[in-house]
Design a protein around this motif. Structure first.
Motif, PDB file in Angstrom:
ATOM      1  N   GLY B 112       0.672  -1.487   0.059  1.00  0.00           N
ATOM      2  CA  GLY B 112       0.231   0.030  -0.022  1.00  0.00           C
ATOM      3  C   GLY B 112       0.606   1.326   0.235  1.00  0.00           C
ATOM      4  N   LEU B 113       1.815   1.224   0.861  1.00  0.00           N
ATOM      5  CA  LEU B 113       2.890   2.351   0.986  1.00  0.00           C
ATOM      6  C   LEU B 113       3.450   2.666  -0.444  1.00  0.00           C
ATOM      7  N   VAL B 114       4.193   1.690  -0.907  1.00  0.00           N
ATOM      8  CA  VAL B 114       4.789   1.859  -2.138  1.00  0.00           C
ATOM      9  C   VAL B 114       3.913   2.322  -3.279  1.00  0.00           C
ATOM     10  N   ILE B 115       2.520   1.732  -3.302  1.00  0.00           N
ATOM     11  CA  ILE B 115       1.584   2.244  -4.130  1.00  0.00           C
ATOM     12  C   ILE B 115       1.451   3.723  -4.043  1.00  0.00           C
ATOM     13  N   MET B 116       1.037   4.050  -2.806  1.00  0.00           N
ATOM     14  CA  MET B 116       0.931   5.703  -2.410  1.00  0.00           C
ATOM     15  C   MET B 116       2.023   6.187  -3.073  1.00  0.00           C
ATOM     16  N   ALA B 117       3.111   5.933  -2.736  1.00  0.00           N
ATOM     17  CA  ALA B 117       4.463   6.740  -3.303  1.00  0.00           C
ATOM     18  C   ALA B 117       4.318   6.779  -4.831  1.00  0.00           C
ATOM     19  N   PHE B 118       4.052   5.922  -5.382  1.00  0.00           N
ATOM     20  CA  PHE B 118       3.904   5.781  -6.841  1.00  0.00           C
ATOM     21  C   PHE B 118       2.742   6.923  -7.298  1.00  0.00           C
ATOM     22  N   VAL B 119       1.758   6.727  -6.547  1.00  0.00           N
ATOM     23  CA  VAL B 119       0.535   7.319  -6.786  1.00  0.00           C
ATOM     24  C   VAL B 119       0.936   8.969  -7.009  1.00  0.00           C
ATOM     25  N   VAL B 120       1.714   9.454  -5.871  1.00  0.00           N
ATOM     26  CA  VAL B 120       2.281  10.845  -5.775  1.00  0.00           C
ATOM     27  C   VAL B 120       3.131  11.076  -6.898  1.00  0.00           C
ATOM     28  N   TYR B 121       4.049  10.042  -7.313  1.00  0.00           N
ATOM     29  CA  TYR B 121       4.871  10.257  -8.622  1.00  0.00           C
ATOM     30  C   TYR B 121       3.976  10.440  -9.636  1.00  0.00           C
ATOM     31  N   HIS B 122       2.984   9.451 -10.138  1.00  0.00           N
ATOM     32  CA  HIS B 122       2.088   9.324 -11.189  1.00  0.00           C
ATOM     33  C   HIS B 122       1.397  10.710 -11.361  1.00  0.00           C
ATOM     34  N   LEU B 123       0.902  11.104 -10.027  1.00  0.00           N
ATOM     35  CA  LEU B 123       0.281  12.686 -10.376  1.00  0.00           C
ATOM     36  C   LEU B 123       1.288  13.860 -10.847  1.00  0.00           C
ATOM     37  N   LEU B 124       2.350  13.785 -10.249  1.00  0.00           N
ATOM     38  CA  LEU B 124       3.282  14.764 -10.516  1.00  0.00           C
ATOM     39  C   LEU B 124       3.701  14.526 -12.221  1.00  0.00           C
ATOM     40  N   HIS B 125       3.984  13.359 -12.537  1.00  0.00           N
ATOM     41  CA  HIS B 125       3.964  13.026 -13.809  1.00  0.00           C
ATOM     42  C   HIS B 125       3.039  13.499 -14.835  1.00  0.00           C
ATOM     43  N   TYR B 126       1.724  13.029 -14.553  1.00  0.00           N
ATOM     44  CA  TYR B 126       0.789  13.137 -15.754  1.00  0.00           C
ATOM     45  C   TYR B 126      -0.049  14.234 -15.374  1.00  0.00           C
ATOM     46  N   THR B 127      -0.432  14.636 -13.925  1.00  0.00           N
ATOM     47  CA  THR B 127      -1.503  15.616 -13.716  1.00  0.00           C
ATOM     48  C   THR B 127      -0.746  17.019 -13.403  1.00  0.00           C
ATOM     49  N   VAL B 128       0.349  17.002 -12.501  1.00  0.00           N
ATOM     50  CA  VAL B 128       0.889  18.223 -12.524  1.00  0.00           C
ATOM     51  C   VAL B 128       1.889  18.356 -13.992  1.00  0.00           C
ATOM     52  N   GLN B 129       2.082  17.159 -14.221  1.00  0.00           N
ATOM     53  CA  GLN B 129       3.222  17.211 -15.439  1.00  0.00           C
ATOM     54  C   GLN B 129       4.527  18.318 -15.248  1.00  0.00           C
ATOM     55  N   LEU B 130       5.202  17.475 -14.019  1.00  0.00           N
ATOM     56  CA  LEU B 130       6.448  18.234 -13.665  1.00  0.00           C
ATOM     57  C   LEU B 130       7.462  17.624 -14.805  1.00  0.00           C
ATOM     58  N   PRO B 131       8.233  18.383 -15.555  1.00  0.00           N
ATOM     59  CA  PRO B 131       9.204  17.875 -16.281  1.00  0.00           C
ATOM     60  C   PRO B 131      10.536  17.136 -15.638  1.00  0.00           C
ATOM     61  N   ALA B 132      10.495  17.362 -14.512  1.00  0.00           N
ATOM     62  CA  ALA B 132      11.740  17.104 -13.586  1.00  0.00           C
ATOM     63  C   ALA B 132      11.472  15.543 -13.344  1.00  0.00           C
ATOM     64  N   VAL B 133      10.091  14.818 -13.268  1.00  0.00           N
ATOM     65  CA  VAL B 133      10.291  13.628 -13.217  1.00  0.00           C
ATOM     66  C   VAL B 133       9.892  12.602 -14.340  1.00  0.00           C
ATOM     67  N   ASN B 134      10.396  13.312 -15.514  1.00  0.00           N
ATOM     68  CA  ASN B 134      10.224  12.616 -16.697  1.00  0.00           C
ATOM     69  C   ASN B 134      11.052  12.889 -17.594  1.00  0.00           C
ATOM     70  N   GLY B 135      12.098  12.738 -17.154  1.00  0.00           N
ATOM     71  CA  GLY B 135      13.315  13.149 -17.942  1.00  0.00           C
ATOM     72  C   GLY B 135      13.502  14.408 -18.486  1.00  0.00           C
ATOM     73  N   GLY B 136      12.626  15.287 -18.126  1.00  0.00           N
ATOM     74  CA  GLY B 136      12.916  16.801 -18.836  1.00  0.00           C
ATOM     75  C   GLY B 136      11.759  17.149 -19.622  1.00  0.00           C
ATOM     76  N   LEU B 137      11.111  16.539 -20.082  1.00  0.00           N
ATOM     77  CA  LEU B 137       9.936  16.826 -21.186  1.00  0.00           C
ATOM     78  C   LEU B 137       8.935  17.507 -20.546  1.00  0.00           C
ATOM     79  N   ASP B 138       8.457  18.522 -21.033  1.00  0.00           N
ATOM     80  CA  ASP B 138       7.303  19.271 -20.544  1.00  0.00           C
ATOM     81  C   ASP B 138       6.180  18.764 -21.357  1.00  0.00           C
TER      82      ASP B 138
END
Lengths: 653, 251, 258
Positions: B112-138
């Motif tokens: 559960g905890l790892v999934i939660m960490a992933f969800v945070v990452y996933h949100l940053l990745h695709y919802t907030v769309q932070l370039p830093a978590v995706n190898g730099g692409l905006d």
């Protein structure tokens, strides 16, 4: 000499209990709470009595040495509980249950007590069913019955193979209800180590907390002992390892008479002993005898053979042969003794030669393995677990083992001992089973005493005691009793002995089984008394108890119990020696039917059956402590007067 | 005490909350999966779906807040229960432990905890769309036009680009594997917690949990696997030449 | 055969415990596990060492007194039996056997392998009964119970209160025990009037005692000497949910004065 008055009410047998209840004094509800009653033990009798007395408004303090009241050894009863409900319409009645019990007890029980037991039996089932005891039921939702332990009617109620546990959980739940409601104060891990008698009345107990070692005094207006039987005097028995005689024995040493100590029940269907490390014998429910057939080889030479290789014609189904009417369902004492005979003839089976076969081959052929599994599956798997043998394929090996003690503290009709204020219930008293108990009657008696008899008879005593007048625990009698307990503890823990209490227990058990077991003789008993006297002396000087008296000390607990067993063993032998007759579970080899007796010739009994001597021994032997363990105890006799039933030769042919 | 207090103060009450919020989160997992699986269709399909969601901000934020609250309750109950559970066994066994327990049940907290960490990452990745978590692409720069000419974010391209990054896909697959473990136990034990299980339905529920958790795993895992094995590769290559997208940022 | 024992020794509730290793004397494979301990203890005593304290009583698997976690499994290697019904033939010559007490906050250790299970009693005192006064019961056959319900109630009622479920559970949860008690009474028509009050009181007491919560790991069912089913936990959860939603009953004031 003690004064023994059985207090049996006058009048016709079937009216005695009703009349007695009416003539007993009542205590007004506002006064009841001023009376404090100590109940020792929380098996069927103790738990039911505690709960019921608390419901009535008395202040009840309950003591058990177990870690929970639910562990009392009533829990282990397998078979069932009798009640004269006649739900099966097979001719049962209160009178028939009464008659069967008197006859089964070989005419050595009190008529009035037994009749009351039979009357009350029907209320017990109602009470237990209302508590939610999950009795076996038929598809229509009504209660199922089976025939059990030598009865020719189906009057036994049961809950799979664990009727004892289910009834105990019922009584325990009633007890819990009253503990929760504040009516009962429960003391677990608390072993009674002495009875306190003040001005001739039982007014308190001395208790050791087994977890902390703390010794405390408790006073009350009345003391109730429901502390079970003493079969562990034999060391090897079907009793729980913790079952002991200590509470009863200390009461005996304070003046309570011990009734018929030699009446011991040896149960025919137990798993044979396998080695000298053995701590416990396991009972296989008697219900197995409903479908299993008991046999040994006809010839000694066949005994070591694989049973499958012994032809049908070479097998001796000895119970069917000797007791054609009852066959394999002959009463316990009869079946046990028959097993002993065939083994004494050298026809016993198994490594030790002390065993007989209980064979389900025929039943499996007749009913199918599935049906047998459905009826006895749990017992078969228990047997497999213990012996590593599959009883569906090869016959079970069984042998008799000590199972119940009919004797116990002497009580009157009110269940009060000869010490006023000391009541004794259940297996701890001597009253209802005579010289032999029928199957499924122990549970009945425990619950009858606790739920229905004591709550009504205790008022006879309490009404004459000033409410709130119990003595303070700083009185000399309490101090002295506590000091005696401490002295014993000090003595055994500082004794520089060599032998553990367990080793004494083993030795005592062997003496008892050899000389005061299934068959007893004058010379054997005399020898046993001698041996036990020596053992008592050796115990005093050579017992070794390690560890501190404070805190949990299992060897110390054991030492106290074994010391009491040693003294009890001697009393049992004295009782058996005095009783120059055979009756029920007490078999004196000198008193048995021989081929010359007319009863044998008329075919009423078999050669070797027990021979009672009603003209001389129709009495209860109530032994009184003479003040020191090495002084011969005093014999008091309560004559047994039969108004309703004619004493006759017990025949199961 | 009111109902909420009664529920929260009882260990069983918390288990009900775990079960109910777990059920809601499972509903989200399935709904999200159905949405994502549209990636296997024409790019227009998922892009218009994403646009539809974004065009209803009330609904979207309602759902987001609802989910957040659900997760908070699920995790809050899990953490408090787990602390109480640890306190209930102060000394561990030396001879081995948890005899006879199902292995998945032992990893609920960690999965559960790892999934939660992933969800945070996933949100940053695709919802907030932070370039830093995706190898730099905006991702904000990726837009396209639907058939009706509406300019929308090119979610299809985001997904392809996202999963073309090896470690992103790996983390995603690990999280899905843990979700598979978590659901395999959670889906059946929620019925147990809510008391909706008996000897007849027990085995059926257990089978359902196995099948459903595995289906969810297959569904989610299929996307990075497909991308890594070439799906949408041409689309993003072509995209680099298309005038409507800002190809410069794609390096 | 001979084995070596790694046993938890702890002088009293407050002392720190430690494992000690003992070599057994020659054993018979037909000995029960507890008889093996008897033999070891006899030898320890003869050497002047304090024997190992362990709980036991009936030695036929019904009183629920014996405990012992043997090589990590409560009640030893076999299914559906208690420690007292475990025999040395289940082990091999030369085995090292690790013996530990039940470990749970709600079962504090008294000495060595003995722990205190009064918390189980208190749970039952909170509500594990049907409030029927002695003497007030109707005829037993006036309350028919469908056979299936009676059988199921009996399945639950078999619980011997040993605490192996708690010992095995990674959360030291008492759910299997409590659910067996709740289900036994809740399945009988006699138990209906107090059904929801009972489950509420017992579960709340269970929480108070410091047992953990159920995470449906299945350990309890796997070690239960009576093989009591997890289904009873679901049944209890159902009843408790109803009780929780219903809330506490209305308090009645006054009474039958006059």
């Amino acid at each position: 000499m003690a004064t023994l008055n059985s207090q049996i009410p006058a009048g016709p047998l079937s009216d005695k209990w009703e009349k007695h209840k009416f003539s007993s004094k009542l205590i007004n509800p506002a006064n009841k709470r001023k009376y404090k009653v100590i109940v020792v033990g929380a098996g069927l009798a103790g738990a039911s009595a505690s709960a019921t007395l608390a419901e009535l408004g008395y202040e009840v303090h309950n003591f058990v040495f177990h870690d929970s009241p639910r562990r009392a050894h009533s829990v282990a009863a397998q078979g069932g509980i009798n009640a004269a409900k006649n739900y099966q319409n097979d001719g049962d009645s209160v009178h028939r249950l009464f008659y069967d019990t008197i006859k089964g007890g070989d005419y050595r029980a009190r008529e009035a007590n037994v009749h009351r037991l039979a009357e009350v039996s029907v209320n017990i089932i109602d009470q237990c069913a209302a508590q939610g005891v999950p009795f076996a039921r038929e598809y229509g939702g009504l209660l199922d019955n089976r025939s059990f332990g030598g009865a020719q009617v189906s009057r036994t109620f049961y809950a799979r193979g664990q009727t004892g546990q289910q009834l105990l959980l019922g009584a325990y739940s009633a007890l819990n209800k009253m503990i929760g409601a504040g009516g009962v104060k429960s003391y677990t891990h608390s072993e009674m180590l002495d009875l306190v008698v003040v001005d001739g009345h039982a007014k308190g107990i001395i208790v050791r907390n087994l977890q902390t070692g703390e010794i405390t005094r408790h006073s009350a207006d009345a003391v109730v002992l429901a502390t079970g039987g003493y079969g562990n005097v034999y060391n090897l028995s079907t009793y729980a390892r913790g079952s002991n005689v200590t509470a009863s024995w200390r009461a005996y040493k304070r003046g309570a008479c011990f009734g018929n100590p030699c009446y011991t029940q040896i149960h025919p269907t137990c798993i044979p002993v396998s080695g000298d490390y053995q701590s416990k014998l396991t009972l296989m429910s008697e219900s197995l005898r409903n479908d299993g057939r008991i046999w040994v080889p006809k010839r000694k030479e066949d005994c070591k053979k694989n049973p499958a290789d012994i032809a049908e014609g070479d097998r001796d189904y000895y119970l069917e042969r000797m007791y054609s009417a009852f066959g394999n369902l002959a009463p316990r004492d009869v079946a046990s003794r028959a097993a002993k005979y065939v083994c004494d003839e050298g026809r016993g089976i198994g490594d030790t030669g002390l065993g007989v076969y209980l064979d389900f081959g025929d039943s499996i052929r007749r009913l199918g393995e599935g049906k047998v599994r459905e009826r006895y599956g749990n017992l078969f798997s228990m047997y497999h677990e213990i012996t590593n043998e599959d009883a569906y394929k090869t016959p079970m090996r069984i042998y008799p083992a000590v199972h119940y003690t009919m004797g116990g503290l002497w009580v009157d009709y009110n269940l009060m001992s000869n010490i006023p204020g000391l009541f004794v219930l259940g297996e701890a008293n001597f009253s209802d089973h005579g010289a032999n108990r029928l199957g499924a009657s122990a549970l009945m008696q425990g619950l009858s005493d606790g739920y229905f008899v004591l709550p009504s008879t205790i008022t006879t005593y309490l009404a004459n005691v000033k409410a709130g007048g119990r003595p303070a625990t700083d009185r000399g009698e309490f101090k002295q009793a506590e000091e005696e307990v401490r002295n014993f503890t000090r003595r055994v823990t500082s004794n520089n002995g060599k032998r553990t209490p367990d080793s004494f227990h083993k030795q005592l058990g062997k003496i008892m089984w050899d000389y005061c077991g299934m068959a007893r003789t004058e010379t054997g008993l005399q020898k046993a008394i001698q041996l036990i006297g020596d053992l008592r002396e050796e115990f005093r000087t050579n017992v070794k108890v390690l560890g501190e008296p404070d805190g949990l000390n299992q060897p110390l607990e054991k030492a106290g119990r074994v010391a009491d067993f040693i003294e009890l063993g001697e009393l049992m032998c004295r009782d058996a020696l005095m009783r120059e007759e055979s009756c029920g579970g007490h078999f004196r080899e000198e008193y048995q039917y021989t081929p010359n007796d007319p009863e044998v010739q008329q075919g009423v009994v078999n050669t070797g059956d027990v021979k009672r001597r009603d003209d001389q021994f129709a009495f209860v032997a109530a032994w009184e402590y003479a003040g020191a363990p090495d002084k011969a105890p005093i014999l008091n006799k309560e004559p047994l007067i039969y108004e309703e039933v004619k004493m006759s030769t017990r025949s199961y042919k | 005490m009111n109902l909420l207090q009664r529920v929260w103060r009882s260990s069983l009450g918390k288990k009900y909350l775990m079960a109910l919020t777990g059920l809601a989160l499972f509903g989200f997992v399935v709904g999200h999966l159905v949405g994502n699986l549209q990636v296997f269709g024409n790019p227009e399909l998922i892009n218009s779906y994403a646009h539809f969601l974004k065009s209803k901000p009330g609904l979207l934020w309602g759902a987001r807040l609802g989910l957040l609250a659900t997760v908070a309750v699920h995790v809050g109950a899990a953490l408090t229960l787990s602390a109480a559970n640890k306190a209930a066994r102060p000394v561990a066994y030396a001879g081995g432990s948890a005899y006879g327990s199902s292995w998945r049940s032992r990893y609920m907290l960690v999965s559960g905890l790892v999934i939660m960490a992933f969800v945070v990452y996933h949100l940053l990745h695709y919802t907030v769309q932070l370039p830093a978590v995706n190898g730099g692409l905006d991702f904000h720069s990726l837009t396209t036009r639907l058939a009706d000419g509406t300019q929308v974010q090119d979610v299809y391209a985001m997904m392809i680009h996202g999963f073309q990054v090896g470690w992103v896909s790996l983390f995603y697959l690990i999280a899905q594997a843990l979700l598979f473990i978590h659901l395999g136990h959670g889906l059946s034990s929620m019925f147990q917690s809510l008391g909706l299980r008996n000897h007849v339905w027990g085995p059926r529920i257990a089978a359902f949990a196995q099948v459903a958790s595995f289906a969810v795993f297959l569904g989610y895992a299929s996307i990075p696997v497909a991308v890594l094995t070439g799906m949408g590769g041409d689309y993003v290559k072509n995209l680099k030449k298309a005038p409507t997208t800002t190809i410069e940022t794609l390096r | 055969m001979k084995v070596s024992l790694k046993v938890w020794r702890q002088k009293n509730a407050n002392a720190a415990g430690e494992f000690k290793t003992y070599a057994s004397p020659e054993l018979n494979p037909n000995m029960s596990f507890l008889e093996m301990l008897d033999v070891v203890n006899e030898e320890l005593s003869n050497r002047g060492e304090d024997p190992i304290a362990f709980d036991h009583d009936c030695r036929e698997g019904i009183c629920g007194t014996c405990s012992l976690v043997i090589d990590g499994k409560p009640h030893g290697p076999h299914k559906g039996v208690a420690t007292c019904q475990t025999y040395m033939r289940s082990f091999s010559n030369g085995d090292q056997i690790v013996i530990e007490p039940w470990r749970a906050k709600a079962f504090p250790i008294v000495k060595d392998l003995v722990c205190d299970r009064k918390s189980f009693d208190r749970i039952q005192q909170a509500g594990g009964f049907i409030s029927v006064r002695t003497g007030s019961a109707p005829d037993a056959n006036s309350i028919p119970v469908p056979k299936e319900n009676a059988d199921l109630a009996m399945d639950a009622a078999q619980c011997i209160g040993c605490g192996a479920c708690v010992a095995a559970c990674k959360n030291a949860s008492a759910m299997l025990f409590v659910s067996a008690k709740v289900s036994h009474l809740g399945l009988m028509p006699q138990g209906q009037p107090e059904r929801y009050k009972r489950v509420k009181a017992m579960v709340d007491q269970m929480d108070t005692e410091g047992f953990g919560a159920c995470t449906v790991t299945g350990s309890c069912e796997a070690v239960c000497p009576k093989e009591i089913s997890l289904d009873f936990i679901a049944r209890m959860n159902r009843d408790y949910a109803v009780a929780l939603i219903q809330g506490d009953p209305k308090q009645v004031v006054g009474g039958g004065a006059g």
